[in-house]
Design an enzyme around this catalytic site. Structure first.
Site, PDB file in Angstrom:
ATOM      1  N   ASP A  44       4.503 -29.599 -86.447  1.00 25.87           N
ATOM      2  CA  ASP A  44       4.712 -27.659 -86.405  1.00 25.87           C
ATOM      3  C   ASP A  44       3.106 -27.618 -86.237  1.00 25.87           C
ATOM      4  O   ASP A  44       2.940 -26.942 -85.110  1.00 25.87           O
ATOM      5  CB  ASP A  44       5.108 -27.313 -87.473  1.00 25.87           C
ATOM      6  CG  ASP A  44       6.705 -26.970 -87.576  1.00 25.87           C
ATOM      7  OD1 ASP A  44       7.392 -27.260 -87.098  1.00 25.87           O
ATOM      8  OD2 ASP A  44       6.555 -27.120 -89.321  1.00 25.87           O
TER       9      ASP A  44
ATOM     10  N   GLU B  50       1.785 -16.028 -87.682  1.00 24.99           N
ATOM     11  CA  GLU B  50       1.469 -14.789 -87.922  1.00 24.99           C
ATOM     12  C   GLU B  50       0.222 -14.354 -87.555  1.00 24.99           C
ATOM     13  O   GLU B  50      -0.881 -15.272 -87.278  1.00 24.99           O
ATOM     14  CB  GLU B  50       1.562 -15.365 -89.876  1.00 24.99           C
ATOM     15  CG  GLU B  50       0.379 -15.491 -90.315  1.00 24.99           C
ATOM     16  CD  GLU B  50       0.080 -17.438 -90.388  1.00 24.99           C
ATOM     17  OE1 GLU B  50      -0.186 -18.175 -89.859  1.00 24.99           O
ATOM     18  OE2 GLU B  50       1.188 -18.465 -90.425  1.00 24.99           O
TER      19      GLU B  50
ATOM     20  N   ASP C 123      -6.910 -10.618-101.669  1.00 28.28           N
ATOM     21  CA  ASP C 123      -8.075 -11.429-100.364  1.00 28.28           C
ATOM     22  C   ASP C 123      -7.393 -10.845 -99.332  1.00 28.28           C
ATOM     23  O   ASP C 123      -8.160 -11.705 -98.421  1.00 28.28           O
ATOM     24  CB  ASP C 123      -6.963 -12.858-101.157  1.00 28.28           C
ATOM     25  CG  ASP C 123      -7.836 -13.462-102.419  1.00 28.28           C
ATOM     26  OD1 ASP C 123      -8.754 -12.247-102.859  1.00 28.28           O
ATOM     27  OD2 ASP C 123      -7.384 -14.735-102.821  1.00 28.28           O
TER      28      ASP C 123
ATOM     29  N   THR D 106       8.947 -18.975 -92.690  1.00 25.09           N
ATOM     30  CA  THR D 106       8.830 -19.980 -93.192  1.00 25.09           C
ATOM     31  C   THR D 106       7.415 -21.111 -94.294  1.00 25.09           C
ATOM     32  O   THR D 106       7.176 -21.569 -93.962  1.00 25.09           O
ATOM     33  CB  THR D 106       9.695 -20.894 -93.185  1.00 25.09           C
ATOM     34  OG1 THR D 106       9.445 -20.823 -91.812  1.00 25.09           O
ATOM     35  CG2 THR D 106      11.217 -20.765 -93.528  1.00 25.09           C
ATOM     36  N   ALA D 107       6.000 -19.884 -93.204  1.00 24.97           N
ATOM     37  CA  ALA D 107       4.770 -21.001 -93.077  1.00 24.97           C
ATOM     38  C   ALA D 107       4.477 -20.282 -94.438  1.00 24.97           C
ATOM     39  O   ALA D 107       4.386 -20.468 -95.258  1.00 24.97           O
ATOM     40  CB  ALA D 107       3.981 -20.511 -91.912  1.00 24.97           C
ATOM     41  N   TYR D 108       3.345 -20.084 -94.115  1.00 23.28           N
ATOM     42  CA  TYR D 108       1.759 -19.118 -95.021  1.00 23.28           C
ATOM     43  C   TYR D 108       2.981 -18.312 -95.911  1.00 23.28           C
ATOM     44  O   TYR D 108       2.273 -17.639 -97.051  1.00 23.28           O
ATOM     45  CB  TYR D 108       0.551 -18.680 -94.403  1.00 23.28           C
ATOM     46  CG  TYR D 108      -0.331 -18.397 -95.016  1.00 23.28           C
ATOM     47  CD1 TYR D 108      -0.656 -18.873 -96.243  1.00 23.28           C
ATOM     48  CD2 TYR D 108      -1.947 -17.675 -94.511  1.00 23.28           C
ATOM     49  CE1 TYR D 108      -1.743 -18.398 -97.201  1.00 23.28           C
ATOM     50  CE2 TYR D 108      -2.574 -17.882 -94.845  1.00 23.28           C
ATOM     51  CZ  TYR D 108      -3.281 -18.034 -96.540  1.00 23.28           C
ATOM     52  OH  TYR D 108      -4.236 -17.719 -96.321  1.00 23.28           O
ATOM     53  N   ASN D 109       3.243 -17.440 -95.362  1.00 20.91           N
ATOM     54  CA  ASN D 109       4.053 -15.914 -95.952  1.00 20.91           C
ATOM     55  C   ASN D 109       4.592 -16.133 -96.695  1.00 20.91           C
ATOM     56  O   ASN D 109       4.555 -16.498 -97.909  1.00 20.91           O
ATOM     57  CB  ASN D 109       4.670 -15.464 -95.049  1.00 20.91           C
ATOM     58  CG  ASN D 109       5.793 -15.195 -95.093  1.00 20.91           C
ATOM     59  OD1 ASN D 109       5.684 -13.487 -95.947  1.00 20.91           O
ATOM     60  ND2 ASN D 109       7.353 -14.967 -95.437  1.00 20.91           N
TER      61      ASN D 109
HETATM   62  P1  NAD Z   1      -1.576 -27.571 -91.061  1.00 19.57           P
HETATM   63  O1  NAD Z   1      -1.407 -28.952 -90.501  1.00 19.57           O
HETATM   64  O2  NAD Z   1      -2.663 -26.080 -92.751  1.00 19.57           O
HETATM   65  O3  NAD Z   1       0.160 -27.040 -91.699  1.00 19.57           O
HETATM   66  C1  NAD Z   1       0.149 -26.271 -92.231  1.00 19.57           C
HETATM   67  C2  NAD Z   1       2.042 -26.807 -92.898  1.00 19.57           C
HETATM   68  O4  NAD Z   1       2.316 -25.318 -92.275  1.00 19.57           O
HETATM   69  C3  NAD Z   1       2.344 -27.630 -92.393  1.00 19.57           C
HETATM   70  O5  NAD Z   1       3.141 -28.057 -93.061  1.00 19.57           O
HETATM   71  C4  NAD Z   1       3.136 -26.917 -91.005  1.00 19.57           C
HETATM   72  O6  NAD Z   1       4.699 -28.039 -90.729  1.00 19.57           O
HETATM   73  C5  NAD Z   1       4.461 -25.549 -91.616  1.00 19.57           C
HETATM   74  N1  NAD Z   1       4.315 -24.555 -91.072  1.00 19.57           N
HETATM   75  C6  NAD Z   1       3.926 -24.278 -89.636  1.00 19.57           C
HETATM   76  N2  NAD Z   1       4.668 -23.364 -89.601  1.00 19.57           N
HETATM   77  C7  NAD Z   1       5.507 -23.309 -90.590  1.00 19.57           C
HETATM   78  C8  NAD Z   1       6.373 -22.535 -89.936  1.00 19.57           C
HETATM   79  N3  NAD Z   1       7.144 -21.609 -89.312  1.00 19.57           N
HETATM   80  N4  NAD Z   1       8.119 -22.770 -90.766  1.00 19.57           N
HETATM   81  C9  NAD Z   1       7.331 -23.926 -91.775  1.00 19.57           C
HETATM   82  N5  NAD Z   1       6.416 -24.296 -92.159  1.00 19.57           N
HETATM   83  C10 NAD Z   1       5.199 -24.410 -91.088  1.00 19.57           C
HETATM   84  O7  NAD Z   1      -1.751 -26.557 -89.791  1.00 19.57           O
HETATM   85  P2  NAD Z   1      -1.688 -25.973 -88.288  1.00 19.57           P
HETATM   86  O8  NAD Z   1      -0.434 -27.587 -88.926  1.00 19.57           O
HETATM   87  O9  NAD Z   1      -2.701 -25.764 -87.859  1.00 19.57           O
HETATM   88  O10 NAD Z   1      -0.312 -25.187 -88.652  1.00 19.57           O
HETATM   89  C11 NAD Z   1      -0.905 -23.427 -88.983  1.00 19.57           C
HETATM   90  C12 NAD Z   1      -0.386 -22.770 -89.407  1.00 19.57           C
HETATM   91  O11 NAD Z   1      -0.261 -22.951 -90.763  1.00 19.57           O
HETATM   92  C13 NAD Z   1      -0.199 -21.213 -89.484  1.00 19.57           C
HETATM   93  O12 NAD Z   1       0.154 -20.303 -88.470  1.00 19.57           O
HETATM   94  C14 NAD Z   1       0.333 -21.129 -91.089  1.00 19.57           C
HETATM   95  O13 NAD Z   1       1.531 -20.715 -90.823  1.00 19.57           O
HETATM   96  C15 NAD Z   1      -0.245 -22.571 -91.709  1.00 19.57           C
HETATM   97  N6  NAD Z   1      -0.777 -21.814 -93.359  1.00 19.57           N
HETATM   98  C16 NAD Z   1      -0.198 -22.412 -94.786  1.00 19.57           C
HETATM   99  C17 NAD Z   1      -0.794 -22.371 -95.988  1.00 19.57           C
HETATM  100  C18 NAD Z   1      -0.252 -21.752 -96.664  1.00 19.57           C
HETATM  101  O14 NAD Z   1       1.216 -22.603 -97.142  1.00 19.57           O
HETATM  102  N7  NAD Z   1      -0.695 -21.953 -98.005  1.00 19.57           N
HETATM  103  C19 NAD Z   1      -2.253 -21.751 -95.772  1.00 19.57           C
HETATM  104  C20 NAD Z   1      -3.145 -21.474 -93.967  1.00 19.57           C
HETATM  105  C21 NAD Z   1      -2.161 -21.397 -93.401  1.00 19.57           C
END
Ligand code: NAD
Length: 268
Positions: free
Chosen positions: A52, A127, A155, A166-169
């Site tokens: 991703d 996001e 924060d 499905t990611a950070y959110n």
């Molecule tokens: P990264 O390598 O740290 O990836 C973080 C994780 O997010 C990976 O496992 C990736 O597979 C997953 N991911 C990314 N987009 C996704 C999606 N749409 N649905 C489900 N999982 C998803 O960083 P990166 O690869 O450069 O990705 C950036 C993304 O990381 C940001 O857009 C943000 O959503 C995510 N993120 C997550 C956290 C957290 O979960 N605590 C914190 C910061 C950023």
């Protein structure tokens, strides 16, 4: 007849590099014009090999391309990908016979206006986040469609698209939103909810035609805005408008793709 031009990105790891070689050879043999440099006016298809993170990088490198993009998963999770390295032949067959659909993924845009009147925009596929300086809490006045709603303290805030839900959110307790829903999900990160500070503690969902206004409290000198984890620091922010953008990403989904099956496979 004009050749179909394909731009291929990969994340540089061993499996991705090998997959890149195989794919380039196979597509060249089939008469495609294969390159590694995206050109807005000539690329017909983008293939991104990796996870991703690589997919998001390709989207940003191409500045949110207008042509279709497909992901080949050599990473861990693979939310954006439908193809595996061993399925390359099948993918090319399905691409040529049109056995796929395009999933139009909505994006989110933040427009940051500083006190000197300058405007800068950030676009995110997953996001936008707004956070404060280092580890301090941040205080932000939030309005929805010009109506003052809350003073957020905590924060920071995540403004997630459905495909980014499905990611950070999701990690901070937001809801999973089906990408067919064109909504903006606003999710608080560690909201403070005491007699001193009153913030929503759950996500709120907004329709695509409503915009959010974010005004930092006067003492907030440094504001960090990220789009898909790409961070920009701003000083003297007057306001930030966040809304669903008209730009979308056109993701190739193969026959059999089902969002909820993917969620089950990847999360449960
Ligand atoms: P990264 O390598 O740290 O990836 C973080 C994780 O997010 C990976 O496992 C990736 O597979 C997953 N991911 C990314 N987009 C996704 C999606 N749409 N649905 C489900 N999982 C998803 O960083 P990166 O690869 O450069 O990705 C950036 C993304 O990381 C940001 O857009 C943000 O959503 C995510 N993120 C997550 C956290 C957290 O979960 N605590 C914190 C910061 C950023």
């Amino acid at each position: 007849m004009k050749k179909t031009t394909v731009t291929i990105f990969h994340n540089g790891d061993d499996l991705s590099a090998r997959t890149f070689e195989t794919l380039s050879d196979k597509m060249s043999l089939r008469g495609y014009d294969v390159n590694t440099e995206y050109k807005d006016d000539s690329t017909d298809l983008i293939v991104c090999i990796g996870g991703d993170g690589a997919f998001l990088r390709a989207i940003h490198t191409c500045d949110f391309p207008s042509c279709p993009i497909v992901g080949i998963n050599t990473g861990h999770l693979g939310f954006f990908q439908d193809v595996l390295p061993e399925g390359i032949d099948q993918f090319i067959d399905q691409y040529e016979s049109g056995e796929y659909s395009l999933q139009h993924l909505n994006t989110v845009r933040a427009t940051v206006t500083t006190e000197d009147g300058k405007k800068q925009t950030q676009l995110g596929l997953n996001e936008i986040t707004i956070k404060g300086n280092r580890s301090y809490s941040v205080h932000l006045f939030i309005s929805i469609g010009n109506q003052p709603i809350e003073k957020f303290s905590g924060d920071g805030l995540i403004f997630a698209t459905s495909s980014g839900s499905t990611a950070y959110n999701y990690s901070v307790g937001g809801s999973i939103s089906d990408p067919r829903l064109n909504v903006l999900q606003v999710t608080p990160i560690a909201p403070m909810n005491t007699t001193a500070y009153r913030s929503f503690t759950s996500s709120i969902l907004l329709p695509a035609d409503l915009s959010l206004g974010v005004v930092p409290e006067q003492r907030e000198n440094h504001i960090f805005v990220t789009n898909d984890s790409r961070e920009s620091e701003y000083t003297n922010v007057k306001d930030i408008e966040v809304r669903v953008s008209n730009t979308s990403v056109h993701l190739i989904r193969l026959k059999g793709y089902d969002f909820w099956s993917k969620v089950k496979d990847k999360f449960l």
